[in-house]
Design a protein around this motif. Structure first.
Motif, PDB file in Angstrom:
ATOM      1  N   VAL A 188     -22.145   6.725  12.595  1.00 19.77           N
ATOM      2  CA  VAL A 188     -23.136   5.652  12.639  1.00 19.77           C
ATOM      3  C   VAL A 188     -22.439   4.308  12.426  1.00 19.77           C
ATOM      4  O   VAL A 188     -21.725   4.126  11.437  1.00 19.77           O
ATOM      5  CB  VAL A 188     -24.215   5.837  11.551  1.00 19.77           C
ATOM      6  CG1 VAL A 188     -25.211   4.673  11.567  1.00 19.77           C
ATOM      7  CG2 VAL A 188     -24.945   7.159  11.742  1.00 19.77           C
ATOM      8  N   TYR A 189     -22.637   3.387  13.344  1.00 20.75           N
ATOM      9  CA  TYR A 189     -22.188   2.013  13.159  1.00 20.75           C
ATOM     10  C   TYR A 189     -23.341   1.230  12.540  1.00 20.75           C
ATOM     11  O   TYR A 189     -24.497   1.420  12.915  1.00 20.75           O
ATOM     12  CB  TYR A 189     -21.826   1.359  14.488  1.00 20.75           C
ATOM     13  CG  TYR A 189     -20.678   1.990  15.235  1.00 20.75           C
ATOM     14  CD1 TYR A 189     -20.766   2.231  16.598  1.00 20.75           C
ATOM     15  CD2 TYR A 189     -19.495   2.319  14.580  1.00 20.75           C
ATOM     16  CE1 TYR A 189     -19.725   2.802  17.298  1.00 20.75           C
ATOM     17  CE2 TYR A 189     -18.454   2.884  15.269  1.00 20.75           C
ATOM     18  CZ  TYR A 189     -18.556   3.123  16.622  1.00 20.75           C
ATOM     19  OH  TYR A 189     -17.515   3.687  17.304  1.00 20.75           O
ATOM     20  N   THR A 206     -30.065   3.471   0.408  1.00 21.04           N
ATOM     21  CA  THR A 206     -29.739   2.287   1.202  1.00 21.04           C
ATOM     22  C   THR A 206     -28.389   1.744   0.775  1.00 21.04           C
ATOM     23  O   THR A 206     -28.113   1.605  -0.412  1.00 21.04           O
ATOM     24  CB  THR A 206     -30.820   1.201   1.031  1.00 21.04           C
ATOM     25  OG1 THR A 206     -32.083   1.718   1.467  1.00 21.04           O
ATOM     26  CG2 THR A 206     -30.474  -0.027   1.859  1.00 21.04           C
ATOM     27  N   ALA A 207     -27.544   1.459   1.762  1.00 22.51           N
ATOM     28  CA  ALA A 207     -26.213   0.926   1.483  1.00 22.51           C
ATOM     29  C   ALA A 207     -26.037  -0.397   2.215  1.00 22.51           C
ATOM     30  O   ALA A 207     -26.544  -0.565   3.328  1.00 22.51           O
ATOM     31  CB  ALA A 207     -25.140   1.914   1.925  1.00 22.51           C
ATOM     32  N   SER A 208     -25.337  -1.320   1.589  1.00 18.07           N
ATOM     33  CA  SER A 208     -25.046  -2.600   2.233  1.00 18.07           C
ATOM     34  C   SER A 208     -23.651  -2.566   2.813  1.00 18.07           C
ATOM     35  O   SER A 208     -22.841  -1.678   2.520  1.00 18.07           O
ATOM     36  CB  SER A 208     -25.155  -3.745   1.217  1.00 18.07           C
ATOM     37  OG  SER A 208     -24.037  -3.748   0.349  1.00 18.07           O
ATOM     38  N   SER A 209     -23.345  -3.552   3.631  1.00 19.96           N
ATOM     39  CA  SER A 209     -22.027  -3.619   4.255  1.00 19.96           C
ATOM     40  C   SER A 209     -20.922  -3.845   3.231  1.00 19.96           C
ATOM     41  O   SER A 209     -19.752  -3.632   3.526  1.00 19.96           O
ATOM     42  CB  SER A 209     -22.000  -4.739   5.304  1.00 19.96           C
ATOM     43  OG  SER A 209     -22.321  -5.988   4.710  1.00 19.96           O
ATOM     44  N   GLN A 210     -21.291  -4.268   2.007  1.00 14.12           N
ATOM     45  CA  GLN A 210     -20.292  -4.475   0.961  1.00 14.12           C
ATOM     46  C   GLN A 210     -19.641  -3.166   0.525  1.00 14.12           C
ATOM     47  O   GLN A 210     -18.571  -3.171  -0.063  1.00 14.12           O
ATOM     48  CB  GLN A 210     -20.916  -5.171  -0.250  1.00 14.12           C
ATOM     49  CG  GLN A 210     -21.307  -6.614   0.015  1.00 14.12           C
ATOM     50  CD  GLN A 210     -21.828  -7.305  -1.231  1.00 14.12           C
ATOM     51  OE1 GLN A 210     -22.454  -6.685  -2.083  1.00 14.12           O
ATOM     52  NE2 GLN A 210     -21.558  -8.583  -1.351  1.00 14.12           N
ATOM     53  N   PRO A 241     -25.370  14.377   1.974  1.00 13.99           N
ATOM     54  CA  PRO A 241     -26.671  14.958   2.316  1.00 13.99           C
ATOM     55  C   PRO A 241     -27.008  14.913   3.800  1.00 13.99           C
ATOM     56  O   PRO A 241     -27.592  15.857   4.337  1.00 13.99           O
ATOM     57  CB  PRO A 241     -27.658  14.120   1.493  1.00 13.99           C
ATOM     58  CG  PRO A 241     -26.865  13.670   0.315  1.00 13.99           C
ATOM     59  CD  PRO A 241     -25.498  13.391   0.880  1.00 13.99           C
ATOM     60  N   ASP A 242     -26.677  13.812   4.497  1.00 18.96           N
ATOM     61  CA  ASP A 242     -27.000  13.753   5.922  1.00 18.96           C
ATOM     62  C   ASP A 242     -25.784  14.023   6.820  1.00 18.96           C
ATOM     63  O   ASP A 242     -25.895  14.047   8.047  1.00 18.96           O
ATOM     64  CB  ASP A 242     -27.669  12.429   6.299  1.00 18.96           C
ATOM     65  CG  ASP A 242     -26.784  11.208   6.064  1.00 18.96           C
ATOM     66  OD1 ASP A 242     -25.550  11.347   6.041  1.00 18.96           O
ATOM     67  OD2 ASP A 242     -27.334  10.102   5.910  1.00 18.96           O
ATOM     68  N   ARG A 243     -24.620  14.208   6.186  1.00 18.45           N
ATOM     69  CA  ARG A 243     -23.386  14.555   6.899  1.00 18.45           C
ATOM     70  C   ARG A 243     -23.071  13.558   8.019  1.00 18.45           C
ATOM     71  O   ARG A 243     -22.781  13.928   9.148  1.00 18.45           O
ATOM     72  CB  ARG A 243     -23.454  15.984   7.443  1.00 18.45           C
ATOM     73  CG  ARG A 243     -23.623  17.010   6.333  1.00 18.45           C
ATOM     74  CD  ARG A 243     -23.411  18.436   6.784  1.00 18.45           C
ATOM     75  NE  ARG A 243     -23.474  19.355   5.647  1.00 18.45           N
ATOM     76  CZ  ARG A 243     -23.141  20.636   5.687  1.00 18.45           C
ATOM     77  NH1 ARG A 243     -22.708  21.154   6.829  1.00 18.45           N
ATOM     78  NH2 ARG A 243     -23.219  21.392   4.608  1.00 18.45           N
ATOM     79  N   LYS A 244     -23.111  12.285   7.644  1.00 23.48           N
ATOM     80  CA  LYS A 244     -22.806  11.218   8.592  1.00 23.48           C
ATOM     81  C   LYS A 244     -21.706  10.315   8.047  1.00 23.48           C
ATOM     82  O   LYS A 244     -21.613  10.075   6.842  1.00 23.48           O
ATOM     83  CB  LYS A 244     -24.059  10.383   8.877  1.00 23.48           C
ATOM     84  CG  LYS A 244     -25.156  11.127   9.618  1.00 23.48           C
ATOM     85  CD  LYS A 244     -26.377  10.240   9.835  1.00 23.48           C
ATOM     86  CE  LYS A 244     -27.497  11.002  10.542  1.00 23.48           C
ATOM     87  NZ  LYS A 244     -28.705  10.153  10.721  1.00 23.48           N
ATOM     88  N   VAL A 245     -20.875   9.837   8.962  1.00 25.52           N
ATOM     89  CA  VAL A 245     -19.853   8.843   8.656  1.00 25.52           C
ATOM     90  C   VAL A 245     -20.410   7.486   9.057  1.00 25.52           C
ATOM     91  O   VAL A 245     -20.806   7.285  10.211  1.00 25.52           O
ATOM     92  CB  VAL A 245     -18.552   9.131   9.424  1.00 25.52           C
ATOM     93  CG1 VAL A 245     -17.571   7.967   9.272  1.00 25.52           C
ATOM     94  CG2 VAL A 245     -17.917  10.427   8.934  1.00 25.52           C
ATOM     95  N   TYR A 246     -20.449   6.558   8.117  1.00 25.32           N
ATOM     96  CA  TYR A 246     -20.998   5.230   8.367  1.00 25.32           C
ATOM     97  C   TYR A 246     -19.861   4.209   8.420  1.00 25.32           C
ATOM     98  O   TYR A 246     -19.067   4.091   7.492  1.00 25.32           O
ATOM     99  CB  TYR A 246     -21.986   4.845   7.261  1.00 25.32           C
ATOM    100  CG  TYR A 246     -23.247   5.678   7.268  1.00 25.32           C
ATOM    101  CD1 TYR A 246     -24.378   5.249   7.959  1.00 25.32           C
ATOM    102  CD2 TYR A 246     -23.311   6.901   6.593  1.00 25.32           C
ATOM    103  CE1 TYR A 246     -25.542   6.010   7.976  1.00 25.32           C
ATOM    104  CE2 TYR A 246     -24.479   7.669   6.611  1.00 25.32           C
ATOM    105  CZ  TYR A 246     -25.585   7.212   7.303  1.00 25.32           C
ATOM    106  OH  TYR A 246     -26.729   7.972   7.324  1.00 25.32           O
ATOM    107  N   ILE A 247     -19.805   3.473   9.519  1.00 29.18           N
ATOM    108  CA  ILE A 247     -18.737   2.498   9.717  1.00 29.18           C
ATOM    109  C   ILE A 247     -19.328   1.120   9.957  1.00 29.18           C
ATOM    110  O   ILE A 247     -20.107   0.915  10.898  1.00 29.18           O
ATOM    111  CB  ILE A 247     -17.850   2.863  10.932  1.00 29.18           C
ATOM    112  CG1 ILE A 247     -17.192   4.236  10.731  1.00 29.18           C
ATOM    113  CG2 ILE A 247     -16.793   1.775  11.163  1.00 29.18           C
ATOM    114  CD1 ILE A 247     -16.125   4.278   9.667  1.00 29.18           C
TER     115      ILE A 247
END
Length: 278
Positions: free
Chosen positions: A103-104, A115-119, A127-133
């Motif tokens: 996920v970009y 919820t996560a911020s760009s910081q 839990p959702d098994r996703k890489v967030y970039i």
């Protein structure tokens, strides 16, 4: 939630993208202090091509030179290569590898971890098994931390997928249980988890090079090591003026470099040891 670490918060085959079906989900997130948040682009492990924006991105990333020109295209290429290598490695040992999703995002994103911020920088959510970039972090990595080059970016992606391996193998769950049982070990156990993810990134580098997915020369290795050191807790804290090892959650620059090299030289998951350990 496993992440690469940054200063603002403590906390497909040899063909690459060509021929890979890209499925991008575009969603506008609500919430946040300003009433709006970023728009994530999600590339699941498989699926069929969507329309509209996803088709535009697919076409752009499949044009000549796109992988060199666009960060999102390069990250997607690296992500596909990393998962192909781990899929083959698991298959050789008789295991099934389940791909994470990519996920970009910008500004903020809602995840299975909250919820996560760009910081926060790049991170993996078990839990959702996703890489967030957050693609903006890739620029900051070069500007603020001096980590130059495409292989520095590949290291970031490989580190986050390393956290996915820890979820698949049960390591992440064991660490969280140990942290809950003994809160005084929370930071040291977090460091162990992060250093193992660095080690897994090194393992991938050698496996990918041996399989022909990528070609890693001395310059590429130096870029990865430079990135690993740049996000060491001591380097980040030094920029703020005070270094306190007791607060580290990711490890020092030297530890992160050594962990990557351990995996790079050992080239097996076993070479990265077992976490948690005494």
């Amino acid at each position: 939630m496993g992440g690469l670490g940054r200063g603002l918060a403590v906390g497909g085959g040899g063909a690459g993208i060509l021929g890979v079906v890209i499925y991008l989900l575009v969603a506008v997130l609500g919430g946040g202090g300003s009433g709006s948040a970023g728009s994530p682009l999600s590339q699941p492990g498989g699926g069929t091509s969507g329309g509209g924006t996803s088709g535009d991105v697919a076409r752009r990333c499949n044009t000549a030179g796109a992988i060199d020109q666009y960060d999102d295209c390069f990250v997607l290429k690296a992500f596909n290569e990393i998962n192909e290598v781990w899929g083959a490695q698991f298959a050789r040992s008789g295991q099934t590898y389940t791909k994470p999703r990519l996920v970009y995002f910008s500004q903020s994103v809602r995840t299975g971890c909250g919820t996560a911020s760009s910081q926060v920088g790049p991170f993996y959510c078990p839990p959702d098994r996703k890489v967030y970039i957050d693609l903006g972090f890739l620029d900051q990595l070069q500007r603020n931390y001096g980590a130059q080059g495409r292989y520095a970016q590949a290291y970031i992606v490989a580190h986050e997928v390393g956290h996915h391996l820890q979820t698949l193998t049960g390591t992440e769950a064991r660490v969280r249980q140990a942290q809950q049982a003994d809160p005084s070990r929370e930071n040291p156990l977090s460091v162990q988890l992060e250093l193992q993810a660095d080690c897994y990134a090194g393992v991938w580098s050698t496996l990918a090079n041996n399989a022909g997915n990528v070609t890693i020369g001395e310059a590429d290795l130096d870029e990865a090591l430079g990135a690993a050191q740049a996000v060491g807790d001591d380097r980040i804290q030094a920029q703020a003026g005070q270094v306190n090892p007791e607060t580290w959650t990711h490890g020092s620059a030297q530890q992160r470099k050594n962990s990557f090299l351990t995996g790079y030289r050992g080239a097996t998951l076993a070479s990265c040891g077992t976490v948690p350990h005494a």
